[in-house]
Scaffold this active site. Structure first.
Site, PDB file in Angstrom:
ATOM      1  CD  GLN A 208       7.119  10.403  -3.094  1.00  0.00           C
ATOM      2  OE1 GLN A 208       7.383  10.557  -1.899  1.00  0.00           O
ATOM      3  NE2 GLN A 208       7.796   9.560  -3.858  1.00  0.00           N
TER       4      GLN A 208
ATOM      5  N   GLY B  82       5.152   7.634 -10.337  1.00  0.00           N
ATOM      6  CA  GLY B  82       4.003   6.754 -10.200  1.00  0.00           C
ATOM      7  C   GLY B  82       4.025   5.770 -11.355  1.00  0.00           C
ATOM      8  CB  ALA B  83       3.835   2.066 -11.438  1.00  0.00           C
TER       9      ALA B  83
ATOM     10  NE  ARG C 256      12.322   5.948 -10.464  1.00  0.00           N
ATOM     11  CZ  ARG C 256      11.284   6.431  -9.789  1.00  0.00           C
ATOM     12  NH1 ARG C 256      10.502   7.329 -10.328  1.00  0.00           N
ATOM     13  NH2 ARG C 256      11.023   6.004  -8.576  1.00  0.00           N
TER      14      ARG C 256
ATOM     15  CE  LYS D 236       8.133   6.146  -3.690  1.00  0.00           C
ATOM     16  NZ  LYS D 236       9.374   6.200  -4.492  1.00  0.00           N
TER      17      LYS D 236
ATOM     18  CG  ASP E  33       6.077   1.841  -7.893  1.00  0.00           C
ATOM     19  OD1 ASP E  33       6.374   2.640  -8.784  1.00  0.00           O
ATOM     20  OD2 ASP E  33       5.584   2.188  -6.805  1.00  0.00           O
TER      21      ASP E  33
END
Length: 346
Positions: A196, A47-48, A89, A248, A237
């Protein structure tokens, strides 16, 4: 209900291991910045906003281990720590936002001793954690006005406490609506390939006693056709300057479906997710992850050996499909290019 996905205790970083939820609730202890970097890469934490907090904590942890030498050697080691964490990431802009914030602080206090530097970086990381929770709650307050009493909300992936410092972006909006006394229920896409929605969003909402129904990703269109969805709220994100949103994989499909069925599609994300250096979504780097996430589910092979697999972690939703972007400083509506820039300048 309080979910604490990231904690700093006794000069260690503890991360709630999201790979093994909902079956087990265990914290992974990170003793070094390498441990934190691996945890981000392996999606122990995800999660950002949460990745940004973890990055800051990882840097603070790494600085504690730098031996007391000259400032030139310190900066060499500090750059190594930052570069290692930055490589984990590529899509989540909060990761780079947090790293830049820690770098900025170091250059402001570079004259200080290593002990002071270490203390102030730890303090900054904890400040980022606190600010994230506060910003999520503001976001929830702004976004809750879009949720009507009795509404059914579809969400994708996990944009809740687990994806942040501990409250949530998309789920934060839903939590705020519930706190105002509104009755709300949630439809959670399972969100293949990492599940998720099925594992994490459903786990959070169950703990919060918010009614939740899990569906496979392929069922969303039929639910909309049956007029069982009132609104869609997702996280992000990275948001480009024109309002294109990377989230996502599967988000883009939902946005198209929402437009076809006249369902409002909202994005909830903190201002730190907006990247004005990226003009449009076409410039957003899309992470491709290990093919085993698709070929296997919990260690069991689902795809025949030798079959090609493509596994992009994110897709980009063009701004024309988005009704509004809910941030911690208010709601941004169209035209996004103009209003996002204006909001950040304020």
């Amino acid at each position: 209900m309080t979910i604490r996905p990231l904690q700093w205790k006794n000069d260690r970083v503890f991360l709630l291991d999201q790979r093994i939820l909902p079956e087990k609730e265990l914290y992974l202890e990170c003793r070094t910045y390498h441990d934190v970097a691996q945890a981000i890469k392996k999606m122990v934490v995800r999660g950002a906003p949460a990745v940004g907090v973890a990055a800051a904590m990882g840097i603070a942890l790494g600085v504690q281990a730098i031996p007391e030498k000259n400032k030139k050697e310190f900066l060499t080691q500090f750059d190594k720590i930052c570069n290692t964490i930055a490589a984990t990431r590529p899509t989540a802009v909060n990761l780079f936002w947090a790293i830049e914030r820690m770098k900025k602080l170091v250059f402001q206090i570079l004259h200080s001793s290593l002990k002071v530097l270490s203390f102030l970086l730890k303090k900054e990381a904890l400040k980022i954690l606190k600010e994230d929770i506060e910003s999520n709650k503001r976001m929830g307050k702004y976004g809750s006005k879009f949720i009507k009493n009795g509404a059914t909300i579809l969400t994708h992936c996990n944009a809740g406490a687990l994806a942040t410092g501990g409250y949530g972006t998309a789920l934060g909006v839903i939590r705020a609506a519930k706190a105002q006394g509104k009755k709300v229920q949630v439809i959670a896409d399972e969100t293949r390939p990492f599940l998720q929605g099925a594992r994490l969003t459903a786990w959070e909402l169950k703990k919060d006693r918010i009614p939740v129904t899990v569906i496979t990703d392929s069922m969303a269109a039929f639910m909309m056709q049956q007029k069982r969805i009132d609104a869609i709220i997702v996280g992000a994100d990275r948001i480009a300057a024109n309002g294109d949103v990377a989230n996502k994989i599967g988000t883009y499909a939902l946005a198209i479906l929402a437009k076809e069925h006249n369902i409002p599609f909202y994005v909830a994300a903190p201002f730190s997710t907006i990247d004005l250096k990226i003009k449009t979504g076409k410039e957003i780097p899309i992470e491709e992850r290990d093919t085993e996430e698709v070929s296997h589910i919990r260690g069991n092979r689902m795809v025949p050996r030798g079959v090609s697999i493509w596994n992009p972690a994110f897709d980009v939703t063009p701004n024309r499909f988005i009704a509004a972007i809910i941030t911690d400083y208010g709601v941004v509506k169209k035209p996004f290019q103009k209003n996002l820039k204006k909001s950040i300048q304020k």
